[in-house]
Design an enzyme around this catalytic site. Structure first.
Site, PDB file in Angstrom:
ATOM      1  N   VAL A 162       0.745  -1.276   0.021  1.00 14.68           N
ATOM      2  CA  VAL A 162       0.139  -0.111  -0.024  1.00 14.68           C
ATOM      3  C   VAL A 162       0.901   1.194  -0.064  1.00 14.68           C
ATOM      4  CG1 VAL A 162      -1.948   1.159   1.013  1.00 14.68           C
ATOM      5  CG2 VAL A 162      -1.924  -1.395   1.170  1.00 14.68           C
ATOM      6  N   ASP A 163       1.759   1.164   0.943  1.00 13.54           N
ATOM      7  CA  ASP A 163       3.081   2.434   0.753  1.00 13.54           C
ATOM      8  C   ASP A 163       3.509   2.553  -0.596  1.00 13.54           C
ATOM      9  OD1 ASP A 163       2.827   3.213   3.314  1.00 13.54           O
ATOM     10  OD2 ASP A 163       4.293   1.976   4.063  1.00 13.54           O
ATOM     11  N   VAL A 164       3.708   1.504  -1.565  1.00 10.52           N
ATOM     12  CA  VAL A 164       4.426   1.578  -2.796  1.00 10.52           C
ATOM     13  C   VAL A 164       3.359   2.127  -3.778  1.00 10.52           C
ATOM     14  CG1 VAL A 164       5.345   0.233  -4.552  1.00 10.52           C
ATOM     15  CG2 VAL A 164       5.958  -0.439  -2.222  1.00 10.52           C
ATOM     16  N   SER A 167       2.982   5.890  -3.035  1.00 11.87           N
ATOM     17  CA  SER A 167       4.077   6.513  -3.678  1.00 11.87           C
ATOM     18  C   SER A 167       3.896   6.812  -5.060  1.00 11.87           C
ATOM     19  CB  SER A 167       5.447   6.061  -3.308  1.00 11.87           C
ATOM     20  OG  SER A 167       5.604   4.725  -4.369  1.00 11.87           O
TER      21      SER A 167
END
Length: 378
Positions: A162-164, A167
């Protein structure tokens, strides 16, 4: 491509730093603001460790400048305000209201620097105080509910996905705002949050819920709408088979010596194969089990059927190298290799890969060159 663009990076951990690293790959000057003596949290996230810090930190911070600033110290806060006041882009993922209280929120920065593109990254949007940890968003955002086998508890994905994804949404938003600025001369506030980025990435699974009102469940390695599109057991391991249309299924059946399968009413069309998946897989594995994975990879490759061994991260790098994709790049100074920027450009390839910075390595340079406080000519 972004030569001359200056980014003040107030973000930490992964989503923000990954976004600013991509901007650095594209030629922007990225100034990473870090806490004195400690730096980004991920400098201490190990093992594994590198010669200078952690592998986690180095994964998201190449080609940046590092300056140590304590935002609770007036002198350092003034330097930070000057950086934001002269940057083209500001990226932050602080708790809601934290930077506003220090005079570093969007309104204050934009009043001083009207052309700034200010990107805020949060877990659940600007009105929520919930901490934005990837694992938490995978849990409450439904990703875990569709990951793993139906007979087992929900599972997180094996990377902070989810972070990726967030981003990449942040980079898209920043680039779109920079492009719009070329005509309006004005910046704007770009907001992304982990939950929205996850929902936007659920694709067909989100559409299933929206179309039916029923949440999809876990199917392990099987696809909810395509068959065979899953792993099958061979004599020595698992093979991934991805038949996306009837023609590929016919070629698969012929390669396995099962030419009658495509004419069977249970398997004639994709909807029929999905409805009769268990019977189909039994038919296929009765043949796949007679030989090893590598044998079947060769057979299916020659037949034009998408298939491959279920590998690991190391074998993925080896495959990419064999395909000429150059998946790893050196960054100098005996630092560990980095994963190559994922996009190729016909005229402006990414060439300037530099090692992640030591904590505070560019303190003097940033203070004397970039913290002037004068808005840049946009």
């Amino acid at each position: 491509m972004l030569d001359g663009i200056v980014v003040a990076d107030f973000s930490r951990v992964l989503a923000g730093p990954l976004a600013t690293m991509m901007l650095a790959d594209l030629g922007a000057t990225v100034i990473k603001i870090e806490r004195p003596h400690a730096g980004d949290d991920t400098r201490q996230w190990g093992p594994p460790w590198t010669a200078a810090t952690s592998a986690y930190f180095e994964a998201a911070n190449r080609s940046k400048l590092s300056v140590e600033l304590d935002l609770d110290v007036p002198g350092d806060l003034e330097v930070a305000a000057n950086l934001a006041g002269s940057a083209d882009v500001v990226v932050e993922n602080f708790r809601a209201g934290s930077l506003d209280a220090r005079g570093l929120g969007y309104d204050a920065v934009a009043a001083r620097n009207p052309g700034v593109v200010y990107c805020s990254i949060s877990g659940f949007g600007p009105d929520s105080s919930l901490p934005g940890y990837d694992f938490l968003v995978q849990a409450v955002g439904g990703l875990m509910s569709i990951t793993g086998d139906a007979q087992e508890p929900p599972q997180k994905v094996g990377v902070a996905l989810v972070d990726v994804l967030t981003s990449k949404d942040a980079v898209s938003g920043i680039l779109a705002a920079l492009l719009e600025r070329t005509t309006s001369g004005r910046g704007q506030h770009v907001r992304v949050n982990l939950l929205s980025s996850l929902l936007g990435s659920l694709a067909n699974q989100a559409a299933t819920y929206l179309a039916t009102g029923t949440s999809p469940g876990r199917l392990g390695n099987r696809h909810p709408s395509i068959a065979p599109y899953e792993t099958v057991n061979c004599a020595d391991g698992q093979l991934a088979v991805a038949c996306g249309n009837d023609g590929q299924f016919r070629r698969l059946a012929e390669a396995l010596g099962l030419p009658a399968l495509p004419g069977d009413d249970r398997f004639r069309t994709n909807p029929a194969r999905v409805a009769n998946r268990a019977e189909l897989v039994r038919e296929l594995e009765s043949v796949f089990g007679r030989a090893d994975v590598d044998t079947w990879v060769g057979v299916l490759e020659r037949a034009g059927v998408p298939a491959g061994r279920v590998g690991d991260v190391g074998s993925a790098f080896e495959l990419a190298a064999r395909l000429g994709l150059q998946p790893r790049v050196p960054v100098g100074d005996d630092a560990m290799d980095q994963v190559r920027h994922p996009v190729t450009y016909s005229r402006t390839p990414v060439r300037d890969y530099r090692r992640p910075p030591r904590l505070g390595e560019h303190n003097a340079l940033v203070r004397t060159t970039y913290a002037t406080g004068a808005p840049r000519d946009h």
